[in-house]
Design an enzyme around this catalytic site. Sequence first.
Site, mmCIF file in Angstrom:
data_model
loop_
_atom_site.group_PDB
_atom_site.id
_atom_site.type_symbol
_atom_site.label_atom_id
_atom_site.label_comp_id
_atom_site.label_asym_id
_atom_site.label_seq_id
_atom_site.Cartn_x
_atom_site.Cartn_y
_atom_site.Cartn_z
ATOM 1 N N SER A 1 0.824 -1.201 0.000
ATOM 2 C CA SER A 1 0.000 0.000 0.000
ATOM 3 C C SER A 1 0.862 1.257 0.000
ATOM 4 O O SER A 1 1.675 1.459 -0.881
ATOM 5 C CB SER A 1 -0.961 -0.033 1.193
ATOM 6 O OG SER A 1 -1.923 0.979 1.106
ATOM 7 N N ASP B 1 -1.000 1.172 -4.874
ATOM 8 C CA ASP B 1 -1.973 0.162 -5.292
ATOM 9 C C ASP B 1 -3.333 0.776 -5.599
ATOM 10 O O ASP B 1 -4.300 0.070 -5.859
ATOM 11 C CB ASP B 1 -2.094 -0.967 -4.261
ATOM 12 C CG ASP B 1 -2.494 -0.481 -2.878
ATOM 13 O OD1 ASP B 1 -2.659 0.738 -2.694
ATOM 14 O OD2 ASP B 1 -2.644 -1.329 -1.977
#
Length: 574
Positions: A144, A305
């Site tokens: 992330s 992401d």
Amino acid sequence: MEEYMKTYESWKKALAGTAYEKELKDLEKDPAALQESFYRELEFGTAGMRGILGIGTNRMNEYIVRRLTRGLADYLNEKGVAKEGVAIAYDSRHNSDVFARQAAGVFCANGIKVYLSPAILSVPQLSYSILQLKAAAGVVITASHNPPMYNGYKAYGSDGGQLDPEDAAIVTRYIEKVPNLFHIESMDIEEARKKGLLEYMTQDLLEIYYSKVKALLIHPELVRKQAEDLNIVYTPLYGAGNIPVRRILSDIGIKRLHVVLEQENPDPYFTGLKAPNPEDPATFKLAIRLADTVHADLILATDPDSDRLGVAARWSNGSFRLFTGNQIGCLLMDYVLTQTPLSGDEFVVKSIVSTEMADAIAARAGVEIRSVYTGFKFIAEQIKLSQQTGRGRFLFGYEESFGFLKGTFVRDKDAIIASMLVCETACWYAAQKMTLWDAMESLYKKYGYFMDMVVSKTLADMEGIGKIADAMTYLRSHPLTEIGGMKVLALRDYHTLTRTDDCGKTEKFHMTQENTSNVLFYELAGGRFILRPSGTEPKIKSYLSCVGDTEQAASDGLARLEKDVRGLLDTLTE
């Protein structure tokens, strides 16, 4: 010999003569690093697994990825869903493509069909692909918005959402049963393709996603008309949002879209950034510079992401000001609820740590709001529940940590959908001769000035986890009566699902989910204070909120609360 040293010696023996032999021997020169690498195993949970790249049981590496995948494969085979397959995606981080192929090889070796993304792909597009392909599960290799030395492994269920706590616990047991992580069977990718066990995801699949996203527009004609004048800067922060965000904004009619070229293409080092985090104002430095050059009105930033979206817009003095996750969530929720025809069975969802301004917005619209634990999987659960029971129509969900979702064909936060929705909201307000900051001010005047912030403290890995656990235990046995100059009216303990008021009266309360969570929620006279340990790192997070009739009053209260909370966290973790 310490237990972690025994583990280290076993790794050194198993990997003698391999490319990792030198890396392991080099750890002996740094005893602290050696201990950090081997003193525990990375934990698999509802958010998957995340850690620093490197060799060892407490690091992300190919052996950990293979073991985790074997455990997940055994779980899927036990359920008898191997033929339904697994969808796999990855972001632009170090080794993300390598780990994705290794995971694919292990799944295929265990007879499980794999749908592999041929290039970096966003989290929401993977979530959508699971549902569209009717796959049994999904995997995304990503960490992330963490710094570049991290990577991770997110696991998804057949509903397109991250695994729920019960399934994650079952998968963990399968992982623990894997006999030898150095001898896990894998299949070559080309061999798997020839045997029909692996397919690459196609562009046709993604075209369906784009059509579904565009269908979420509430006022497409208004957007197309106003989009001519909307001037936007976008940065994908070197990640997977670059292609889909630009594609969807172009499709809805946005013509003046400027991309931060330095952050356009994949770069696992995230050059110039401490971390590719759209929550961090420092992340917007290059975007603001470009926006000033091209005289843009709005800035969008997605993490690697592309599940989180950060937004900045021009303030009244001409400078750019960043919106908080709560502000974005409230702007979007208010727009969706006021512009969508309602039949009476709609609902919205937010996390318990997100601002209570959202509750006020939902109440005014006459729409049910459901509060769930932190983690977008719990928002996804509410979508699944409504579809299973036929009761309730999901309209919007968000978390204060910059995660937003409209629609039900994705079951995780979606920065691509959110980017489009922010642009539509901006266009609608532009038609009213208002900026997004004008819109935010109008919400404050209507509902009160809710000022929110997050205060976190990260500790050293090995000792930090224990100190954080001790801090939560201490607070449960030593109740606060006042903080930030505000009286504690009640304490909600989500571990026991009990609420104790300032008179000592305790009663049970119910959550939408059946499970409990390690969260303390202090109801204050004029605000609130929430405390919880992070689920992925040795960090204790606190969520502060004050509400007032004016921005100054709320800001002053928040400043006092912040000072006391920082002092409390320092004392509890010293």
